[in-house]
Design an enzyme around this catalytic site. Structure first.
Site, PDB file in Angstrom:
ATOM      1  N   LYS A  78     -33.895 -22.814 -14.096  1.00  0.00           N
ATOM      2  CA  LYS A  78     -33.383 -24.101 -13.612  1.00  0.00           C
ATOM      3  C   LYS A  78     -33.675 -25.183 -14.650  1.00  0.00           C
ATOM      4  CE  LYS A  78     -33.746 -26.920  -9.349  1.00  0.00           C
ATOM      5  NZ  LYS A  78     -34.392 -26.946  -8.005  1.00  0.00           N
ATOM      6  N   SER A 153     -31.253 -27.517  -4.179  1.00  0.00           N
ATOM      7  CA  SER A 153     -30.860 -27.962  -5.494  1.00  0.00           C
ATOM      8  C   SER A 153     -30.766 -26.860  -6.544  1.00  0.00           C
ATOM      9  CB  SER A 153     -31.843 -29.028  -5.987  1.00  0.00           C
ATOM     10  OG  SER A 153     -33.128 -28.456  -6.156  1.00  0.00           O
ATOM     11  N   SER A 177     -35.098 -25.874  -1.705  1.00  0.00           N
ATOM     12  CA  SER A 177     -34.206 -25.812  -2.864  1.00  0.00           C
ATOM     13  C   SER A 177     -34.061 -24.454  -3.525  1.00  0.00           C
ATOM     14  CB  SER A 177     -34.642 -26.836  -3.923  1.00  0.00           C
ATOM     15  OG  SER A 177     -34.139 -28.104  -3.589  1.00  0.00           O
TER      16      SER A 177
END
Lengths: 482, 479
Positions: A78, A153, A177
């Site tokens: 990420k 996310s 997330s």
């Protein structure tokens, strides 16, 4: 079985038995990224050259018979995890040109095993959101249906794994997330116990909730990755001294386990197909000999408010450093310091980030602190106490991961309250710092994956993995059609 | 004119003497080329985390114990949020409601009076960077070397009522922290800074007046001047019936006046909250006791010892205890030569003269207390005369020789045999025949001249009493 459908454990075997080299495997994934990622839009930065170099190192290591569990395995991370010398954007214009001079500890640990980092994947700006549509860069699509969100996310992580553009991914989870996008994209994602994985090098959103964790094709793969990235770190004062073996309980019998079903998680706001799929999965556990126990978590109704107050309060402070002075975006239109900082923040942050900074600043302001922030901390204590009491008599808890399967792009993102309420099934775990894993337990009428979460006691991450793995062993997943 | 009583409280920021900064491993000491003593952590780069340096906690506790504080067994770290270009994270890691140390007290001397100033609390925090204003480019440049340097903030109760008391308090606090070995407290290097809160009230008032804060005073002189100025300013306002407004002011050193920085309405809302990156500090009774054991005997106790046990006068005792280095030096010297008064006197009158004149750094005396004790003993036992003892001290300050070696090399040793004295007396009386005759004729003043000639030739090697004796005998014989 296609190469890309193989688990990390299978790839490990192939690499170690020289059926394939890491350079070949890496090239294979890089080619897939070139072929499919223009549709999925999961990668913000692809590190082709670095990845191939690392793969060559991995091959040398394998040749010497010194491979570790992730040596030569291609992984995405990420874009809020720092990688030395590689742009780390956090999905924000604010960090468009930020190149950290250090590795996040979790990334460092991957590299220490010569795992291959393919690139940095998209996310909601500063990890604030559940759709990956607030990213300033790639607004990632759901590989099962390009008109739907991948969740967030860590939407880039989930989509890159679901679309097989990486064998696994590292994400971060502040209020769901990792788990929610894992559920939307039909992969397995785990948030370990708070403190299990060092947060050093993870760009902070809400420090007391943030945790790094894996997204992969199975609970077993998650366990393998966690065994590599977890552990005490002298660079993170909140990292736990506790040593966890995430694979310790894999294969242990489910018979005799007491699994809690909190009734509030199966109430009105939950989509009926989701409810049905999760209860069906629970029934599978019963068949395996587990005892299902209905429990109650009365404070759940305050959880969203408490979560958004605490997380936004911390975020308002964590994101104050983006002032255009030392790094990151700086407005070209300013004469004074005041003007520079104001305009930089106005121009550099997106809507959702600004909303949360405002909310958090307000909650901490004198005169409002007691009414909001302090009350939220009180709810945090209540939620922790309710979990404690449930886990006195139960071994793990089963809940839906999200109230609905992946929704259409543009469907609810414009309505912040709806977006926040969609986190109802995941935030309590972060509030209490517990381990939780989401795995696919069914598909809705449109073929969209449905996720089930297994939550455990603090530092009993191995049990959570054991329970998820037991279900996965007997469950047939469906691949997205690209 | 109405009579107002000033009510003064101080916040002192002292830099702790740890090797490394409070949350990272950068060097914490003063100096260094700009932006060379900083790292991703202390400059707040995204993703970095602070890790509390336990030595900072221990030093703060030690300082707190020296200032008579109680130590909280559970202490919390908090964030203080505000934007400023020298504060790279836009928050300062500090402590809000559960500081490390509370409820201390220090004694100050005001003339013959002793007064106790209470300490409200002491907490740990990180320092900010420094802005340098570049007049050529008309720009402000940031130097982050100081970011993350550990500080303690010592908050007094409003127990002082004059500039003199404020000064005495700062000196005493600095002295105690130096004794504890936790801070250099050098105001000129910025390792000690103070904010002053002042209000005025009438003697009969039961409530305090509106207070004004003066920020960032970095010398004893400016503390005194700022307090005096502010008392005068507020007195004038009150006499004229004007209302004092609660505000923060700064002191302009060049003009000697305070000017307004911001009013209460513009005061920062620091939005304090628990620092989620640093877990709270737990302190055990054992931790505190082992730190307490490391503390040396402190100022008040040493003063009492010197006056009561060593019978030193209060003035000398006060001078000796003012600096730990000097007091330690004295203690060591008297352990070798326990003539308390003579050693004290030689330090106060002779040695400290060099310190006061800036020729000697009391932290860096080039000879041992043992060597110094030997010198005092030689002077006291008239092995060398007083003037030569001073001359020996001067030579000792330049090199490493012992007092005895110097005395021998310079020929300062007193000569006990009378042969040399007799020889010199013979020489003098035969050379200065007219003076001898004059003396013998009744000009008694000429004795001093002859005595002087003999002493000069003997260059301090002989006891003056003995010279006098032999000269008198010689002159009597010549009669």
């Amino acid at each position: 079985m296609e190469l890309c459908d193989k688990s990390i454990l299978m790839l490990r075997q192939m690499l170690d038995q020289k059926e394939i080299s890491s350079v070949e495997l890496t090239t294979y994934y890089l080619d897939r990224i070139k072929e499919f990622d223009h549709q999925i839009e999961s990668y913000i930065t692809v590190c082709e050259e670095e990845a191939l170099k690392r793969a060559a190192l991995a091959d040398q290591r394998i040749a010497k018979g010194e491979s570790k569990s992730l040596t030569g395995i291609p992984i995405s991370i990420k874009d809020n995890l720092c990688l030395e010398g590689v742009r780390t954007t956090c999905g924000s214009k604010m960090l468009e040109n930020f190149i950290p001079p250090y590795h996040a500890t979790a990334a460092q640990k991957l590299l220490a095993e010569d795992a291959v980092i393919l690139g940095k994947v998209s996310m909601d700006e500063f990890a604030m959101g559940g759709s990956t549509q607030t990213s300033y860069y790639k607004k990632t699509k759901n590989p099962y249906d390009m008109t739907r969100v991948p969740g967030g996310s860590s939407g880039g992580s989930a989509a890159s794994v679901a679309a097989k553009l990486a064998a696994a991914s590292l994400g971060s989870d502040t209020g769901g997330s990792i788990r929610q996008p894992a559920s939307f994209c039909g992969v397995t994602g785990m948030k370990p116990t708070y403190g299990a994985v060092s947060r050093y090098g993870l760009v902070a959103f809400a420090s007391s909730f943030d945790q790094i964790g894996p997204l992969a094709h199975s609970a077993k793969d998650c366990a393998s990755i966690l065994n590599t990235i977890a552990g005490h770190d002298i660079h993170d004062g909140t990292s736990a001294k506790h040593k966890i073996d995430f694979e310790a309980k894999l294969g242990n019998p489910i018979k005799g386990l007491k699994l809690a079903l909190p009734k509030e998680f199966f109430g009105d706001g939950i989509d009926s197909q989701v409810k049905e799929a999760v209860l069906k999965a629970a029934a599978e556990y019963e068949k395996m000999g587990a005892e299902l126990i209905e429990v109650s978590m009365p404070s759940l109704k305050y959880a969203i408010a408490a979560y958004y107050l605490i997380a936004s309060a911390e975020a308002s402070s964590n994101l104050a450093r983006y002032d255009g002075i030392k790094f990151g975006y700086c407005t070209p239109h300013a004469k004074t310091y005041e003007e520079r900082i104001t305009r930089t923040r106005k121009e550099g942050f997106g809507e959702e980030v600004k909303r949360r900074i405002l909310l958090g600043t307000y909650a901490l302001s004198s005169g409002y602190y007691d009414a909001y922030y302090k009350k939220a901390l009180y709810i945090q204590d209540k939620i922790k106490a309710e979990y404690r009491s449930i886990f006195e008599s139960c071994d793990a808890m089963i809940t839906p991961t999200a109230p609905t399967p992946a929704y259409k792009i543009g469907e609810i993102e414009g309505d912040p309250v709806k977006m926040y309420l969609a986190d109802i099934c995941t935030v309590t775990v972060n509030i209490a710092g517990l381990p939780a894993i989401s795995t696919t337990c069914g598909y809705d009428n449109d073929g969209m994956p449905i996720g089930m979460s297994v939550v455990g006691k603090a530092f009993d991450d191995a049990a959570v993995i054991q329970v998820a793995d037991a279900f996965e062993t007997n469950f047939k997943t469906q691949n997205p059609r690209l | 004119m109405a009579n107002y009583i000033p009510v003064i409280g101080l916040e002192i920021h002292a830099q702790l003497l740890t090797n490394t900064k409070i949350f990272c491993s950068c060097a914490a000491d003063f100096g260094g080329e700009q932006n060379t003593r900083c790292c991703p952590v202390c400059t707040g780069l995204p993703g970095t985390l602070p890790v509390l340096n336990r030595q900072v906690v221990n030093y703060a506790i030690k300082g707190g114990l020296a200032l008579g504080c109680d130590i909280n067994r559970y202490s919390k770290i908090d964030r203080k949020n505000y934007f400023y270009p020298d504060l790279p994270k836009a928050y300062q890691i500090s402590q809000f409601d559960l500081p490390l140390c509370i409820d201390g007290k220090v004694k100050i001397d005001i003339g013959e009076e002793e007064k106790t100033i209470r300490i409200h609390r002491i907490h740990i925090e990180e320092d900010a960077g420094k802005l340098v204003h570049d007049n050529i480019d008309n720009a402000s440049l940031a130097d982050y070397n100081r970011c993350g340097v550990p500080l303690i903030e010592i908050v007094s109760e409003p127990d002082m009522s004059s500039a003199e008391e404020a000064k005495a308090y700062v000196e005493k606090v600095a002295g105690l922290l130096q004794y504890a070995g936790v801070s250099l407290c050098r105001m000129e290097e910025g390792s000690l800074r103070a904010d002053v809160n002042i209000s005025l009230k009438t003697p009969e008032a039961t409530r305090l007046g509106t207070k004004v804060e003066i920020k960032n005073l970095n010398s004893l002189k400016s503390i005194v001047r700022a307090v005096e100025y502010e008392i005068e300013r507020q007195t004038k306002m009150l006499v004229n019936g004007e209302e004092i407004i609660q505000e923060t002011r700064r002191f302009n050193d060049n003009r000697g006046v305070t000017t307004s920085m911001r009013s209460k309405e513009d005061a920062h809302d620091y939005r304090y909250f628990k620092e989620p990156d640093v877990i709270p500090v737990s302190i055990t009774d054992e931790d505190i006791e082992s730190i307490r054991e490391e503390l040396p005997m402190l100022i008040d106790e040493r003063f009492a010892l010197y006056v009561k046990e060593y019978s030193l006068n209060r003035a000398d005792a006060k001078i000796l205890v003012a600096s730990k280095e000097i007091s330690d030096f004295y203690n060591e010297a008297i352990s070798v030569y326990p003539n308390y008064k003579a050693v004290a006197n030689f330090i106060v009158v002779e040695l400290l003269r060099y310190v006061n004149e800036g020729e000697l750094d009391s932290r860096n005396i080039p000879f041992t207390a043992r060597a110094f004790a030997e010198l005092v003993k030689m002077a006291e036992e008239e092995v060398v005369n007083k003037n030569n003892a001073k001359a020996i001290l001067k030579i000792m300050l330049e090199g490493r020789m012992s007092a005895m070696e110097i005395a021998k090399a310079e020929g300062f040793l007193m000569n006990d045999s009378t042969d040399e004295i007799e020889e010199v007396v013979n020489q003098v009386t035969s050379e200065f025949t007219s003076e001898v005759e004059g003396y013998l004729a009744g000009k008694e003043k000429l004795f001093a001249f002859l005595m002087g000639q003999c002493s000069k030739r003997l260059a301090g090697r002989a006891n003056p009493k003995k010279i006098k004796e032999i000269l008198e005998l010689k002159l009597a014989a010549l009669k």
